[in-house]
Each structure stands twice: as structure tokens, then as C-alpha cells.
Design an enzyme around this catalytic site. Structure first.
Site, PDB file in Angstrom:
ATOM      1  N   ASP A  57       0.847  -1.202   0.000  1.00 34.60           N
ATOM      2  CA  ASP A  57       0.000   0.000   0.000  1.00 34.60           C
ATOM      3  C   ASP A  57       0.881   1.249   0.000  1.00 34.60           C
ATOM      4  OD1 ASP A  57      -2.293   1.481   0.040  1.00 34.60           O
ATOM      5  OD2 ASP A  57      -2.894   0.924   2.073  1.00 34.60           O
ATOM      6  N   ASN A 116     -10.517  -3.248  -6.463  1.00 38.54           N
ATOM      7  CA  ASN A 116      -9.707  -2.244  -7.168  1.00 38.54           C
ATOM      8  C   ASN A 116     -10.291  -1.832  -8.532  1.00 38.54           C
ATOM      9  OD1 ASN A 116      -6.501  -3.453  -5.908  1.00 38.54           O
ATOM     10  ND2 ASN A 116      -7.755  -1.747  -5.195  1.00 38.54           N
TER      11      ASN A 116
HETATM   12  C1  FPP Z   1      -1.983   0.177  -3.288  1.00 37.97           C
HETATM   13  O1  FPP Z   1      -1.476   1.476  -3.269  1.00 37.97           O
HETATM   14  C2  FPP Z   1      -1.404  -0.559  -4.386  1.00 37.97           C
HETATM   15  C3  FPP Z   1      -2.112  -1.189  -5.370  1.00 37.97           C
HETATM   16  C4  FPP Z   1      -3.568  -1.207  -5.422  1.00 37.97           C
HETATM   17  C5  FPP Z   1      -1.433  -1.859  -6.471  1.00 37.97           C
HETATM   18  C6  FPP Z   1      -0.253  -2.645  -6.058  1.00 37.97           C
HETATM   19  C7  FPP Z   1       0.555  -2.995  -7.224  1.00 37.97           C
HETATM   20  C8  FPP Z   1       1.894  -2.953  -7.264  1.00 37.97           C
HETATM   21  C9  FPP Z   1       2.735  -2.617  -6.110  1.00 37.97           C
HETATM   22  C10 FPP Z   1       2.619  -3.348  -8.455  1.00 37.97           C
HETATM   23  C11 FPP Z   1       2.335  -4.784  -8.704  1.00 37.97           C
HETATM   24  C12 FPP Z   1       3.278  -5.366  -9.610  1.00 37.97           C
HETATM   25  C13 FPP Z   1       3.039  -6.494 -10.278  1.00 37.97           C
HETATM   26  C14 FPP Z   1       4.169  -7.127 -10.910  1.00 37.97           C
HETATM   27  C15 FPP Z   1       1.703  -7.117 -10.433  1.00 37.97           C
HETATM   28  P1  FPP Z   1      -2.491   2.680  -3.428  1.00 37.97           P
HETATM   29  O2  FPP Z   1      -2.609   3.005  -4.869  1.00 37.97           O
HETATM   30  O3  FPP Z   1      -3.804   2.337  -2.783  1.00 37.97           O
HETATM   31  O4  FPP Z   1      -1.752   3.801  -2.639  1.00 37.97           O
HETATM   32  P2  FPP Z   1      -2.423   4.996  -1.830  1.00 37.97           P
HETATM   33  O5  FPP Z   1      -3.166   4.362  -0.685  1.00 37.97           O
HETATM   34  O6  FPP Z   1      -1.256   5.808  -1.394  1.00 37.97           O
HETATM   35  O7  FPP Z   1      -3.326   5.719  -2.774  1.00 37.97           O
END
Ligand code: FPP
Length: 254
Positions: free
Chosen positions: A26, A74
Site C-alpha cells: 500500500d 480495485n
Molecule cells: C496500493 O497502493 C497498491 C495497489 C492497489 C497496487 C499494487 C501494485 C503494485 C505494487 C505493483 C504490482 C506489480 C506487479 C508485478 C503485479 P495505493 O494506490 O492504494 O496507494 P495509496 O493508498 O497511497 O493511494
């Protein structure tokens, strides 16, 4: 150099490395926001972190690393962001499978893969195929994964097995349910020993609800793109300070 210095401070007990680590990655969006960049820049950097952390976990002797890459919730994000997140596995596997093979790491996926775009499905299937002979750590991506959906589908499958006479109601016990869930193929490593969530949030977000019954939870304020080998070592060190009793008593209290 800095990397070496920081890790050398913490000595891990080699006999108490968690077999299965699950991570809720996250903070990608906030990482980008802090730099005045679009959210997707955070996801791109987060993908680089996945590479580093997968190798670090494999080096530590972890048996299974499950990463929550895309939840069934998501899809509610803006279309462009979802599109970018769907392309990430394609980029990741195109560039990183040779390194995974070199490190004997096997790719697996849990989630409703059939609902992903065709190119994403293909990237996932190719990566699984190309790493199928690897016998080291399992790098398990939760992609279009939601634990309530997983449990609902499993209940339906079991109900059908009962109604068609394949099993009897009394055959259903905890072990049977564990084996029937998407993580069943992980056998004795199906349940995470350690669950990590980054970015200061402290919730489970529909992740492995059955499997975390006795997991240890460690939270860090570090945003996922800033997470590295040293942070992983810190989290494992914290895990090693925990006293896991699984509902029983300490040996000394017996
Ligand atoms: C949450 O951060 C992250 C995600 C929903 C996506 C996670 C994906 C990756 C780390 C890359 C994955 C890589 C592969 C190879 C599949 P957020 O966007 O919710 O962050 P925030 O809470 O700061 O908005």
C-alpha cells in the site's frame, strides 16, 4: 554500501524465518503524490520494489511470498489507473522472469484470472509456464483476488460435491476447507506466518481472511515504493520477537 550497513545491524535467527509472508502493498499513490507525480508513477516504482523484495525474500529462505497486487475492489478505481495496473504484470513478467528462473522462484497466481484482460492473462500463464520447474520460493500474486469471493466460490464448490454425492457433509472439516481454497495448492504453507501492510494503514482489506487465523501482523509507515530488503529484514525481525502460541500456552507454562 549503505544497504550493507543497514542490514548488518539486524541479525535474524536463521531457524525462525517465516515460511509464508503475505504483503498488502500500500502507499503507491501517496508516494507519487508526495513527488507531484501521477498515481501510476507510484505503481511503476512499486513494481520495481516487487522485484527487489521477491529476491530478498527468496535469499532469506522464505518458502512462499504472497503479494496483494489487485483486489476485486480495485476495479472501482479510475479506468486509466486500472488499465495501468493490468499492464504491470505484462511488463513485470516480460522483464523479470529470467531473474526469477535464475533464483529458482516459481510464479503462481490466486484470484479470478479469467476476468483479467487477455494480455494480462497471457503474461501470467507464460510466467507460470516458464517457472514451472523452479523448486525454490513460490512468488504468489493475488490478482483480482478477494477473500469473500474466494470463500463464496469454495462454499459453492463444496455444496455441489455434497449434492452430487462425491463427499458427505461430515467429510467437511477445517483441513478440507483449507485444501479447497485457492491457496490449497500451497499445502502446509497455505497460511501466512507473517502479514505485512505498508503505508501506515492497519486493516486486512478482504485479504486471505480464512488463512490469517493465526498469522502475525506487522505494520510499517513505509510506503510500498520505499520498502526494500532492509525493511523486509526489520519486519521479519519484529516477527521473530513474537511469541506464537496458536491459542495454547508457552512451553514453560505447561
Ligand atoms: C496500493 O497502493 C497498491 C495497489 C492497489 C497496487 C499494487 C501494485 C503494485 C505494487 C505493483 C504490482 C506489480 C506487479 C508485478 C503485479 P495505493 O494506490 O492504494 O496507494 P495509496 O493508498 O497511497 O493511494
Amino acid at each position: 554500501m549503505a544497504d550493507k550497513e543497514a542490514t548488518s545491524i539486524i541479525e535474524l535467527e536463521p531457524n525462525n524465518i517465516p515460511n509464508h509472508i503475505a504483503i498488502i502493498m500500500d502507499g503507491n499513490g501517496r508516494w507519487a503524490q508526495h513527488r507531484g507525480l501521477p498515481r501510476v508513477a507510484g505503481h511503476k516504482e512499486g513494481m520495481q520494489t516487487v522485484k527487489k523484495v521477491a529476491i530478498a525474500a527468496s535469499d532469506l529462505g522464505v518458502k512462499v511470498l504472497t503479494l496483494y497486487a489487485f483486489s476485486t475492489e480495485n476495479w472501482k478505481r479510475p479506468k486509466d489507473e486500472v488499465g495501468f495496473l493490468m499492464k504491470l504484470p505484462v511488463t513485470f513478467f516480460n522483464t523479470f522472469v529470467p531473474d526469477l528462473v535464475k533464483n529458482n522462484v516459481k510464479v503462481q497466481v490466486i484470484g479470478d484470472v479469467d476476468e483479467l484482460p487477455k494480455a494480462t492473462q497471457k503474461a501470467v500463464m507464460d510466467a507460470k509456464k516458464r517457472t514451472e520447474d523452479c523448486t525454490g520460493m513460490v512468488l504468489n500474486f493475488a490478482l483480482n483476488y478477494g477473500s469473500r469471493l474466494e470463500i463464496t466460490e469454495t462454499v459453492k464448490t463444496i455444496a455441489k460435491q455434497v449434492s452430487s454425492g462425491i463427499i458427505k457433509t461430515d467429510d467437511i472439516d477445517e483441513q478440507f476447507i483449507s485444501k479447497s481454497l485457492l491457496t490449497g495448492f500451497l499445502g502446509k504453507y497455505a497460511d501466512p506466518d507473517l502479514v505485512i501492510r505498508t503505508s501506515g494503514e492497519e486493516r486486512i482489506s478482504n485479504f486471505l481472511l480464512w488463512q490469517v487465523a493465526y498469522s502475525e501482523f506487522v505494520f510499517t509507515d513505509t510506503l510500498w515504493p520505499d520498502f526494500d530488503k532492509n525493511t523486509l529484514v526489520e519486519m521479519v525481525h519484529e516477527y521473530q520477537t513474537r511469541n506464537r502460541r496458536f491459542g495454547g500456552l508457552n512451553k514453560t507454562n505447561k
